[in-house]
Design a protein around this motif. Structure first.
Motif, mmCIF file in Angstrom:
data_model
loop_
_atom_site.group_PDB
_atom_site.id
_atom_site.type_symbol
_atom_site.label_atom_id
_atom_site.label_comp_id
_atom_site.label_asym_id
_atom_site.label_seq_id
_atom_site.Cartn_x
_atom_site.Cartn_y
_atom_site.Cartn_z
ATOM 1 N N VAL A 48 -10.951 -0.956 -6.054
ATOM 2 C CA VAL A 48 -11.474 0.270 -5.838
ATOM 3 C C VAL A 48 -10.128 1.761 -5.674
ATOM 4 C CG1 VAL A 48 -12.906 2.113 -3.753
ATOM 5 C CG2 VAL A 48 -13.104 -0.641 -4.904
ATOM 6 N N ALA A 49 -9.008 1.099 -4.787
ATOM 7 C CA ALA A 49 -8.400 2.712 -4.963
ATOM 8 C C ALA A 49 -7.038 2.166 -5.438
ATOM 9 C CB ALA A 49 -7.973 2.904 -3.649
ATOM 10 N N SER A 50 -6.503 3.243 -5.949
ATOM 11 C CA SER A 50 -5.437 3.514 -6.678
ATOM 12 C C SER A 50 -3.910 3.134 -6.034
ATOM 13 C CB SER A 50 -5.204 4.116 -7.938
ATOM 14 O OG SER A 50 -5.294 5.687 -7.102
ATOM 15 N N HIS A 51 -4.139 3.736 -4.703
ATOM 16 C CA HIS A 51 -3.204 3.776 -3.983
ATOM 17 C C HIS A 51 -3.632 3.923 -2.834
ATOM 18 C CE1 HIS A 51 -1.387 5.757 -7.555
ATOM 19 N NE2 HIS A 51 -0.401 6.126 -6.650
ATOM 20 N N VAL A 52 -2.480 3.341 -1.744
ATOM 21 C CA VAL A 52 -2.856 3.023 0.258
ATOM 22 C C VAL A 52 -2.000 4.274 0.629
ATOM 23 C CG1 VAL A 52 -2.508 2.307 1.669
ATOM 24 C CG2 VAL A 52 -3.209 1.249 0.043
ATOM 25 N N LEU A 53 -2.125 5.456 1.696
ATOM 26 C CA LEU A 53 -2.002 6.411 1.988
ATOM 27 C C LEU A 53 -1.521 5.009 3.558
ATOM 28 C CD1 LEU A 53 -3.423 9.525 1.467
ATOM 29 C CD2 LEU A 53 -1.498 8.325 0.175
ATOM 30 N N VAL A 54 0.327 5.353 3.968
ATOM 31 C CA VAL A 54 0.489 5.128 4.917
ATOM 32 C C VAL A 54 0.768 5.949 5.902
ATOM 33 C CG1 VAL A 54 2.082 3.417 5.948
ATOM 34 C CG2 VAL A 54 0.607 2.696 4.081
ATOM 35 N N GLY A 55 -0.023 5.951 7.429
ATOM 36 C CA GLY A 55 1.440 6.787 8.107
ATOM 37 C C GLY A 55 0.172 7.265 9.175
ATOM 38 N N GLY A 56 0.510 7.994 10.407
ATOM 39 C CA GLY A 56 -0.299 7.771 11.773
ATOM 40 C C GLY A 56 -1.103 6.685 12.532
ATOM 41 N N GLY A 57 -0.149 4.928 11.992
ATOM 42 C CA GLY A 57 -0.611 3.609 12.245
ATOM 43 C C GLY A 57 -1.655 3.403 11.724
ATOM 44 N N VAL A 58 -2.023 3.957 10.532
ATOM 45 C CA VAL A 58 -2.894 3.880 9.589
ATOM 46 C C VAL A 58 -2.655 3.051 7.673
ATOM 47 C CG1 VAL A 58 -4.512 4.173 11.372
ATOM 48 C CG2 VAL A 58 -4.179 6.046 9.209
ATOM 49 N N LYS A 59 -3.767 2.557 7.509
ATOM 50 C CA LYS A 59 -3.658 2.749 6.155
ATOM 51 C C LYS A 59 -5.065 2.946 5.086
ATOM 52 C CE LYS A 59 -0.569 -1.205 6.109
ATOM 53 N NZ LYS A 59 -0.268 -2.677 5.602
ATOM 54 N N VAL A 60 -5.532 3.766 4.411
ATOM 55 C CA VAL A 60 -5.413 3.968 4.097
ATOM 56 C C VAL A 60 -5.522 4.516 3.020
ATOM 57 C CG1 VAL A 60 -6.868 5.842 5.775
ATOM 58 C CG2 VAL A 60 -6.018 6.695 4.263
ATOM 59 N N ARG A 61 -6.955 3.731 2.064
ATOM 60 C CA ARG A 61 -7.150 3.600 0.242
ATOM 61 C C ARG A 61 -7.586 5.048 -0.599
ATOM 62 N NH1 ARG A 61 -11.593 -1.101 1.433
ATOM 63 N NH2 ARG A 61 -11.716 0.237 2.634
ATOM 64 N N ALA A 62 -6.987 5.056 -1.500
ATOM 65 C CA ALA A 62 -6.974 6.260 -1.848
ATOM 66 C C ALA A 62 -6.350 6.429 -3.304
ATOM 67 C CB ALA A 62 -6.128 7.129 -1.631
ATOM 68 N N ARG A 63 -6.561 7.581 -4.013
ATOM 69 C CA ARG A 63 -6.536 8.057 -5.631
ATOM 70 C C ARG A 63 -6.558 9.526 -5.805
ATOM 71 N NH1 ARG A 63 -9.638 4.390 -9.296
ATOM 72 N NH2 ARG A 63 -9.584 5.376 -10.524
ATOM 73 N N SER A 64 -5.858 9.523 -6.862
ATOM 74 C CA SER A 64 -5.320 11.036 -7.025
ATOM 75 C C SER A 64 -5.971 11.979 -6.889
ATOM 76 C CB SER A 64 -4.430 10.896 -8.143
ATOM 77 O OG SER A 64 -3.947 12.132 -8.711
ATOM 78 N N GLY A 65 -6.223 13.157 -6.772
ATOM 79 C CA GLY A 65 -6.902 13.884 -6.683
ATOM 80 C C GLY A 65 -8.114 14.741 -7.773
ATOM 81 N N GLY A 66 -7.897 14.039 -8.782
ATOM 82 C CA GLY A 66 -8.668 14.490 -9.981
ATOM 83 C C GLY A 66 -9.010 13.165 -10.821
#
Length: 81
Positions: A48-66
């Motif tokens: 589903v996600a191309s990247h993960v944003l890690v910070g603030g004690g959590v990991k969230v799945r993410a995709r580039s804005g476009g």
């Protein structure tokens, strides 16, 4: 990297100018993010996600804005929890 804008719950813009769409099932994990929250962008091996944003004690799945979310895979991931 720091958050430069997070006005919309599903979009995070970082101080390097990059924009990231947060996976719908992970939005609640970003509620405590502040501008001073340090985030690290990591490539993900995920359907589903191309990247993960890690910070603030959590990991969230993410995709580039476009990028568009693969609708069927998102639906399946949300259904599976």
């Amino acid at each position: 990297m720091k958050i430069s804008a997070h006005a919309q719950s599903h979009i995070a813009e970082l101080d390097d100018g990059s924009k990231w769409q947060i996976f719908p099932g992970d939005l609640d994990l970003t509620l405590n993010w502040k501008p001073e929250t340090d985030l690290t962008v990591v490539e993900a091996d995920d359907e589903v996600a191309s990247h993960v944003l890690v910070g603030g004690g959590v990991k969230v799945r993410a995709r580039s804005g476009g990028d568009s979310w693969p609708a069927r895979k998102v639906k399946d991931a949300l259904k599976d929890g």
